[in-house]
Design an enzyme around this catalytic site. Structure first.
Site, mmCIF file in Angstrom:
data_model
loop_
_atom_site.group_PDB
_atom_site.id
_atom_site.type_symbol
_atom_site.label_atom_id
_atom_site.label_comp_id
_atom_site.label_asym_id
_atom_site.label_seq_id
_atom_site.Cartn_x
_atom_site.Cartn_y
_atom_site.Cartn_z
ATOM 1 N N LEU A 82 0.827 -1.209 0.000
ATOM 2 C CA LEU A 82 0.000 0.000 0.000
ATOM 3 C C LEU A 82 0.863 1.261 0.000
ATOM 4 O O LEU A 82 0.551 2.248 -0.663
ATOM 5 C CB LEU A 82 -0.941 0.012 1.217
ATOM 6 C CG LEU A 82 -1.965 1.137 1.197
ATOM 7 C CD1 LEU A 82 -2.898 1.007 -0.001
ATOM 8 C CD2 LEU A 82 -2.778 1.186 2.483
ATOM 9 N N LYS A 83 1.948 1.203 0.748
ATOM 10 C CA LYS A 83 2.875 2.346 0.761
ATOM 11 C C LYS A 83 3.326 2.653 -0.666
ATOM 12 O O LYS A 83 3.245 3.786 -1.139
ATOM 13 C CB LYS A 83 4.087 2.000 1.624
ATOM 14 C CG LYS A 83 5.203 3.027 1.557
ATOM 15 C CD LYS A 83 6.526 2.449 2.036
ATOM 16 C CE LYS A 83 7.639 3.459 1.910
ATOM 17 N NZ LYS A 83 7.490 4.596 2.816
ATOM 18 N N ILE A 120 21.748 20.996 16.249
ATOM 19 C CA ILE A 120 21.217 19.894 17.059
ATOM 20 C C ILE A 120 21.915 18.576 16.752
ATOM 21 O O ILE A 120 21.733 17.585 17.456
ATOM 22 C CB ILE A 120 19.682 19.791 16.863
ATOM 23 C CG1 ILE A 120 19.022 21.144 17.137
ATOM 24 C CG2 ILE A 120 19.061 18.743 17.756
ATOM 25 C CD1 ILE A 120 19.323 21.734 18.506
ATOM 26 N N SER A 177 22.549 16.551 13.392
ATOM 27 C CA SER A 177 22.705 16.046 12.034
ATOM 28 C C SER A 177 22.784 17.192 11.035
ATOM 29 O O SER A 177 22.195 18.261 11.234
ATOM 30 C CB SER A 177 21.544 15.114 11.680
ATOM 31 O OG SER A 177 20.326 15.783 11.832
ATOM 32 N N CYS A 183 6.369 4.118 7.183
ATOM 33 C CA CYS A 183 6.451 2.961 8.064
ATOM 34 C C CYS A 183 7.778 2.997 8.801
ATOM 35 O O CYS A 183 8.752 3.536 8.295
ATOM 36 C CB CYS A 183 6.375 1.677 7.255
ATOM 37 S SG CYS A 183 4.859 1.540 6.299
ATOM 38 N N GLU A 235 6.592 11.797 25.080
ATOM 39 C CA GLU A 235 5.604 10.902 24.474
ATOM 40 C C GLU A 235 5.526 9.565 25.204
ATOM 41 O O GLU A 235 4.590 8.812 24.988
ATOM 42 C CB GLU A 235 5.879 10.715 22.984
ATOM 43 C CG GLU A 235 7.126 9.928 22.687
ATOM 44 C CD GLU A 235 7.394 9.807 21.188
ATOM 45 O OE1 GLU A 235 7.433 10.841 20.519
ATOM 46 O OE2 GLU A 235 7.566 8.672 20.725
ATOM 47 N N HIS A 271 18.340 17.375 24.136
ATOM 48 C CA HIS A 271 17.487 18.014 23.141
ATOM 49 C C HIS A 271 16.119 17.350 23.154
ATOM 50 O O HIS A 271 16.013 16.140 23.258
ATOM 51 C CB HIS A 271 18.116 17.896 21.748
ATOM 52 C CG HIS A 271 17.156 18.209 20.639
ATOM 53 N ND1 HIS A 271 16.705 19.485 20.407
ATOM 54 C CD2 HIS A 271 16.538 17.420 19.742
ATOM 55 C CE1 HIS A 271 15.849 19.454 19.391
ATOM 56 N NE2 HIS A 271 15.725 18.208 18.972
ATOM 57 N N HIS A 286 11.743 22.174 9.753
ATOM 58 C CA HIS A 286 10.829 21.317 8.992
ATOM 59 C C HIS A 286 10.419 21.946 7.670
ATOM 60 O O HIS A 286 9.712 21.341 6.882
ATOM 61 C CB HIS A 286 9.589 20.996 9.832
ATOM 62 C CG HIS A 286 9.954 20.322 11.120
ATOM 63 N ND1 HIS A 286 10.204 21.030 12.273
ATOM 64 C CD2 HIS A 286 10.186 19.021 11.410
ATOM 65 C CE1 HIS A 286 10.552 20.184 13.231
ATOM 66 N NE2 HIS A 286 10.543 18.966 12.735
ATOM 67 N N CYS A 332 15.784 21.643 15.502
ATOM 68 C CA CYS A 332 15.963 20.188 15.472
ATOM 69 C C CYS A 332 17.120 19.877 14.515
ATOM 70 O O CYS A 332 17.748 20.796 13.983
ATOM 71 C CB CYS A 332 14.664 19.503 15.040
ATOM 72 S SG CYS A 332 14.614 17.731 15.400
HETATM 73 N N1 GLN Z 1 20.724 14.665 17.099
HETATM 74 C C1 GLN Z 1 19.586 14.328 16.322
HETATM 75 C C2 GLN Z 1 19.661 15.012 14.969
HETATM 76 O O1 GLN Z 1 20.131 16.081 14.879
HETATM 77 C C3 GLN Z 1 18.302 14.727 17.010
HETATM 78 C C4 GLN Z 1 17.094 14.271 16.246
HETATM 79 C C5 GLN Z 1 15.763 14.536 16.935
HETATM 80 O O2 GLN Z 1 15.640 15.386 17.752
HETATM 81 N N2 GLN Z 1 14.752 13.821 16.576
HETATM 82 O O3 GLN Z 1 19.230 14.482 13.977
HETATM 83 ZN ZN ZN Z 2 14.542 17.320 17.538
#
Ligand code: GLN
Ligand code: ZN
Length: 772
Positions: A17-18, A443, A445, A528, A617, A653, A706, A738
């Site tokens: 399906l994906k 953060i 990456s 997924c 979460e 973080h 994002h 992020c």
């Molecule tokens: N250190 C991770 C990154 O920078 C943190 C990812 C996250 O917060 N989900 O990708």
């Molecule tokens: Zn993050």
């Protein structure tokens, strides 16, 4: 006794399906092809369940994207902004549906998607219904009826599944002020009644109403709504058999309410709460049947038939077999599809495989439990096999490591505390690190380009040697260090190019973890995930990140931040063993991370970040269970962070979360610096930190990673000045909100250069203020 299933994975065991959805979205296939894939998956699932001996087979558990969005379309809760999509000729109902799920950029329209959020305490995300004060509902999509009829045509009379009206309203969000969405129940119920009438005309026998909110904290108003809805349904359809499904927890204080509802059968989750069976049996009214949720829909372990049979027997002794059903605890959409696809022993060993059960196997478990409970002789060998597998798991030395158990038992009070208070550490770190005011960092990456991903794929396939792969990653890391130096960032990162995923990367190097090849679970829409499996005691045989961090540090005179995933997040995003408390497993992971932190320090890394984006979460669904969880989760983080000297700086973080209700616990984590997502809420999330007078240092994200949009320096200065009003300047860091792995290099570079300029502007303002 009947066998019952609440829902089956719809992604297809090979993610058909994906693939079909993504083909359609990219314009590479027709809607007919997509619809056909859906039809085939449903047919396969129904026929498989029928053959396996399931009596109550669900329909409408299929979805092209999300079951909550299906329902919004069914009851016509379609926000106004999508009305133009309907009007655009050539669009089908499915196009409208995908527009709501994913946004719509076509025909000169640019319409945002609906919001998405987590489905209770799972990693599944649903599309949040939007409600207005005068919200009207009307039967719009007939998907539920169509799928029921489709099953009947195939000779399988299914049980349509629908989210109950109370839970549906509670899952949604008020889009304007001045009303309470539960008050919409009187508007909403008629649509359900109309739907039930149509189903009755089709001679439906059973309908499953999912009301998971019966396992959560409810208000008086919510309770009234439950009573009203199910009384009305009973009045209008006295002969329709309603299966009311609760899951993800015990009914607790909602037990009386649930048992007072005039439904044919109540489904309860006996995996999360086997204890509740006794109390429910004591009070269940004579007209009500009970569906026993015995097979774990949320995890991948084989059922313990003996334990399940004991529960079945106690129920049968009290109310008789005829009033009972055997079921999984919840829908199986939270389980991977089929263990039989795991044929590669190098990935999943035969020894571990025999302990596992995926959705397809869980269906068999339900059927076999039924046979065993009814004393069907042919089932006895299956009971024996089940015992042997579970016994082997209990005693396997793959699982048990005494050194790990002893180390956990020997943790002292000092082990979860830094040597000195933050105030003392802050001074020492100032001297040791010599950072400017408003230090800038990221953060972790940096962009994971197609190229970087292709190196890893080639390396895994053997098309690149380890040396060749390492050389490529080294080069990418070095370029990233140089860029950060040129941009004037203060605390650098190595970029995480060697990592596939922030949990998998660590799981692959820790003892006690294994992986699957096809263990996919739907996260949202066509996305997924393949969670690692924690099957045994966890420890760290060898350093995991030291080589890359030390390499990056060797390239520069600036500080390079070590980058780790925290114990709670690793736990939260894995399938966790069920033979010991989660807190125990989390503590073991914490010790492994602690070892890594200490080794990073030894290798000369002075700043170490331990990411915990999943800490919030992990909160239990019931408020009364929060403190227990927070206590061990925070302790695990502290254990991982506390092995270092005072002048080594620990960062953490967290991603988009509401911090208000757990700010004390975040503060108890005692990280020297916390970076959080804030930019989308225009720094509103900072209020929690400000009101609480958060004592340590904070980096509120100053731009949204994002989106590909490059923010201007001025915007970030504006946000930082907002932050300065509530957080003292000496505590403020400057960073994106992020990791940057999903972004492109071009926009990343531009945005970070702007960010550094913004920090410089702030520093100048402070200098001016001093000279004045
Ligand atoms: N250190 C991770 C990154 O920078 C943190 C990812 C996250 O917060 N989900 O990708
Ligand atoms: Zn993050």
């Amino acid at each position: 006794m009947l066998t019952n299933n609440l829902g089956y994975p719809r992604i297809g065991s090979k993610r058909e399906l994906k693939k079909a959805c993504e083909q359609y979205w990219s314009g590479n296939s027709t809607i007919q092809e997509l619809v056909q894939t859906g039809r085939e998956i449903r047919k396969q699932n129904w026929e498989m369940q029928k053959e396996a001996g399931i009596n109550l087979i669900p329909s409408n558990d299929f979805s092209f994207y999300d079951q909550v969005l299906d329902l919004s379309l069914t009851v016509g809760a379609i926000p106004k902004r999508y009305h133009e999509v309907i009007l655009n000729k050539g669009n089908t109902e499915l196009d409208l549906y995908f527009a709501m799920a994913r946004g719509y950029q076509k025909d000169g329209l640019d319409i945002t998607a609906m919001e998405m959020t987590k489905w209770f305490d799972t990693n599944y995300h649903y599309i949040v219904p939007e409600f207005l004060k005068d919200q009207q509902f009307k039967l719009f999509s007939t998907k539920l009826l169509d799928e029921y009829q489709e099953s009947v045509r195939l000779g399988i009379k299914t049980k349509p599944v629908i989210i109950g009206p109370v839970s549906y309203l509670l899952l949604g969000k008020e889009k304007e002020s001045g009303f309470d969405r539960i008050d919409l129940i009187r508007n909403l119920l008629p649509v359900y009644l109309e739907l039930l009438k149509k189903l009755e005309e089709q001679h439906v026998e059973w309908v499953q109403f999912d009301e998971p909110f019966l396992s959560l904290d409810l208000t008086e108003k919510d309770r009234k709504a439950f009573k009203y809805v199910y009384a009305e349904i009973k009045k209008r359809f006295p002969r329709l058999k309603i299966l009311l499904a609760t899951y993800f927890g015990a009914l607790q204080d909602n037990k009386e309410l649930a048992l007072s509802l005039p439904v044919h059968t109540l489904h309860i989750d006996l995996v999360r709460s086997p204890e509740q069976l006794k109390e429910i049996l004591a009070d269940i009214p004579a007209y009500m049947g009970l569906s026993l949720g015995l097979v774990d829909g949320r995890n991948i372990w084989k059922n313990d038939f003996d334990a399940s049979l004991t529960l079945i027997k106690s129920a049968a002794d009290k109310i008789g077999h005829d009033r009972l059903m055997i079921s999984p605890s919840c829908s199986l959409i939270h389980s991977p599809c089929d263990l039989e696809l795991e044929t590669n022993e190098a990935v999943l060993s035969a020894e571990i495989k025999q302990w596992l059960s995926f959705a397809r196997q869980k269906i068999d478990e339900v059927a076999v439990l039924n046979e065993l409970a009814l004393n069907i002789k042919t089932a006895i060998p299956k009971l024996k096999a089940n015992k042997i597998a579970n016994e082997s798991r209990k005693s396997s030395d793959l699982i048990h490591n005494n050194a790990v158990k002893q180390r956990v038992a020997g943790i002292t009070v000092e082990d979860d505390q830094r040597k000195n208070t933050f105030a003392v550490r802050q001074q020492l770190q100032k001297q040791a690190l010599n950072l400017p005011l408003f230090p800038t960092t990221t953060i972790g990456s940096f962009p994971q380009t197609q190229e970087v991903r292709s190196w890893r794929a080639k390396y895994k396939k053997g098309d690149l040697s380890a040396e060749e792969y390492n050389e490529l990653i080294k080069k990418e890391t070095e370029e990233t260090i140089r860029f950060q130096e040129d941009a004037g960032i203060d605390v650098l990162v190595h970029g995480e190019f060697e990592r596939n995923d922030m949990v998998e990367y660590f799981g692959e190097q820790l003892a006690g973890f294994t992986f699957t090849k096809n263990g996919w679970v739907q996260s949202y829409g066509s996305r997924c995930v393949k969670p690692p499996v924690i099957y045994g005691d966890v420890y760290r045989p060898l350093p995991m990140t030291v080589k890359w961090s030390a390499f990056a540090q060797s390239l520069t005179n600036k500080w390079v931040k070590g980058m780790l995933t925290g114990p709670v997040t690793i736990l939260q995003w894995s399938f966790v063993r069920n033979d010991q408390p989660r807190s125990e497993t989390c503590t073991q992971i914490a010790l492994a991370i602690r070892d890594e932190v200490v080794d990073l320090e030894k290798a000369g890394i002075k700043i170490i970040q331990i990411d915990e984006p999943a800490i919030r979460e992990g909160l239990p669904l019931r408020k009364s269970d929060w403190q227990d969880y927070l206590q061990w989760a925070v302790r695990a983080f502290r254990i991982s962070a506390s092995g270092v000297k005072d002048d080594t700086q620990i960062h953490t973080h967290m991603c988009y979360s509401e911090f208000n209700d757990i700010i004390q616990n975040i503060s108890d984590m005692d990280a020297d610096v916390i970076t959080i997502e804030c930019s989308r809420s225009q720094m509103e999330l900072l209020d929690a930190f400000a009101n609480f007078k958060y004592p340590n240092e904070i980096g509120p994200g100053v731009y949204d990673i994002h989106s590909p949009r490059v923010p201007a320096k001025e915007e970030m200065v504006f946000l930082l000045q907002k932050a300065q009003k509530v957080i003292p300047s000496a505590q403020l860091w400057v960073n994106p909100d992020c990791g940057l792995k999903t972004r492109h290099w071009d926009e990343t570079k531009k945005a970070l250069i702007e960010m550094v300029s913004a920090a410089k502007v702030l520093r100048e303002y402070v200098e001016e203020a001093v000279t004045l």
